[in-house]
Scaffold this motif. Structure first.
Motif, PDB file in Angstrom:
ATOM      1  N   MET A  36      37.278  54.831 -55.128  1.00  0.00           N
ATOM      2  CA  MET A  36      35.945  54.995 -55.698  1.00  0.00           C
ATOM      3  C   MET A  36      35.401  53.666 -56.183  1.00  0.00           C
ATOM      4  N   LEU A  37      34.093  53.626 -56.272  1.00  0.00           N
ATOM      5  CA  LEU A  37      33.395  52.471 -56.800  1.00  0.00           C
ATOM      6  C   LEU A  37      32.325  53.000 -57.736  1.00  0.00           C
ATOM      7  N   VAL A  38      32.431  52.675 -59.017  1.00  0.00           N
ATOM      8  CA  VAL A  38      31.402  53.060 -59.979  1.00  0.00           C
ATOM      9  C   VAL A  38      30.268  52.054 -59.849  1.00  0.00           C
ATOM     10  N   LEU A  39      29.086  52.568 -59.545  1.00  0.00           N
ATOM     11  CA  LEU A  39      27.925  51.704 -59.362  1.00  0.00           C
ATOM     12  C   LEU A  39      27.175  51.475 -60.663  1.00  0.00           C
ATOM     13  N   ASP A  40      27.187  52.489 -61.540  1.00  0.00           N
ATOM     14  CA  ASP A  40      26.449  52.370 -62.792  1.00  0.00           C
ATOM     15  C   ASP A  40      26.953  53.405 -63.785  1.00  0.00           C
ATOM     16  N   ILE A  47      27.192  56.945 -61.800  1.00  0.00           N
ATOM     17  CA  ILE A  47      26.803  57.012 -60.388  1.00  0.00           C
ATOM     18  C   ILE A  47      27.844  56.225 -59.616  1.00  0.00           C
ATOM     19  N   GLY A  48      28.322  56.790 -58.498  1.00  0.00           N
ATOM     20  CA  GLY A  48      29.324  56.065 -57.748  1.00  0.00           C
ATOM     21  C   GLY A  48      29.515  56.577 -56.336  1.00  0.00           C
ATOM     22  N   VAL A  49      30.437  55.944 -55.656  1.00  0.00           N
ATOM     23  CA  VAL A  49      30.850  56.315 -54.306  1.00  0.00           C
ATOM     24  C   VAL A  49      32.315  56.713 -54.408  1.00  0.00           C
ATOM     25  N   GLU A  64      28.728  67.470 -62.071  1.00  0.00           N
ATOM     26  CA  GLU A  64      28.476  66.482 -61.014  1.00  0.00           C
ATOM     27  C   GLU A  64      27.565  67.076 -59.949  1.00  0.00           C
ATOM     28  N   VAL A  65      26.742  66.216 -59.366  1.00  0.00           N
ATOM     29  CA  VAL A  65      26.003  66.517 -58.145  1.00  0.00           C
ATOM     30  C   VAL A  65      26.394  65.428 -57.163  1.00  0.00           C
ATOM     31  N   VAL A 110      28.410  60.186 -52.385  1.00  0.00           N
ATOM     32  CA  VAL A 110      27.757  59.514 -53.497  1.00  0.00           C
ATOM     33  C   VAL A 110      27.589  60.582 -54.563  1.00  0.00           C
ATOM     34  N   TYR A 111      27.950  60.241 -55.802  1.00  0.00           N
ATOM     35  CA  TYR A 111      27.904  61.255 -56.854  1.00  0.00           C
ATOM     36  C   TYR A 111      27.159  60.763 -58.090  1.00  0.00           C
ATOM     37  N   LEU A 112      26.667  61.735 -58.861  1.00  0.00           N
ATOM     38  CA  LEU A 112      26.112  61.515 -60.182  1.00  0.00           C
ATOM     39  C   LEU A 112      26.837  62.473 -61.098  1.00  0.00           C
ATOM     40  N   ALA A 113      27.576  61.952 -62.055  1.00  0.00           N
ATOM     41  CA  ALA A 113      28.371  62.796 -62.964  1.00  0.00           C
ATOM     42  C   ALA A 113      27.978  62.528 -64.402  1.00  0.00           C
TER      43      ALA A 113
END
Length: 113
Positions: A36-40, A47-49, A64-65, A110-113
């Motif tokens: 995983m990579l946390v983007l923000d 938000i991440g991948v 999460e979405v 890609v997720y938003l948690a």
């Protein structure tokens, strides 16, 4: 990368992710790894991948979405249905859901948690 700045392009489908094996008590089949990579991270949101290689593992979810970018998987819910995921799938999970992820082709989202 730890912050997704305005105007910065991230190619989520191609960004390199470092993988680690899943804890043995979560693995149900195969030898899946996740990366995983946390983007923000702001205001309690992330938000991440995220990516998982083929195999099967259990998880307890958070709110999460996510949108699937690549791969195929089946997610079984302990007290609910089974869903098949593929590119373009959009799913909402809620805190405490118990799931089993069976990844058929490396799954990236890609997720938003």
């Amino acid at each position: 990368m730890t912050a997704l700045e305005p105007g910065v392009l991230v190619r989520a489908a191609a960004v390199a992710l470092e993988h680690e094996p899943l804890p043995a008590d979560q693995v149900r089949a195969g030898e899946p790894t996740t990366g995983m990579l946390v983007l923000d991270e702001r205001d309690g949101h992330e938000i991440g991948v995220w990516e998982m290689t083929p195999g099967s593992a259990t998880d307890t979810e958070v709110d999460e979405v996510f949108v699937v970018l690549a791969g195929r998987a089946t997610v079984s819910f302990e007290d609910g249905p089974e869903i098949d995921l593929g590119p373009g799938s959009v799913v909402r999970l809620t805190d405490g859901m118990r799931t089993t992820w069976t990844v058929h082709e490396t799954l990236r989202k890609v997720y938003l948690a």
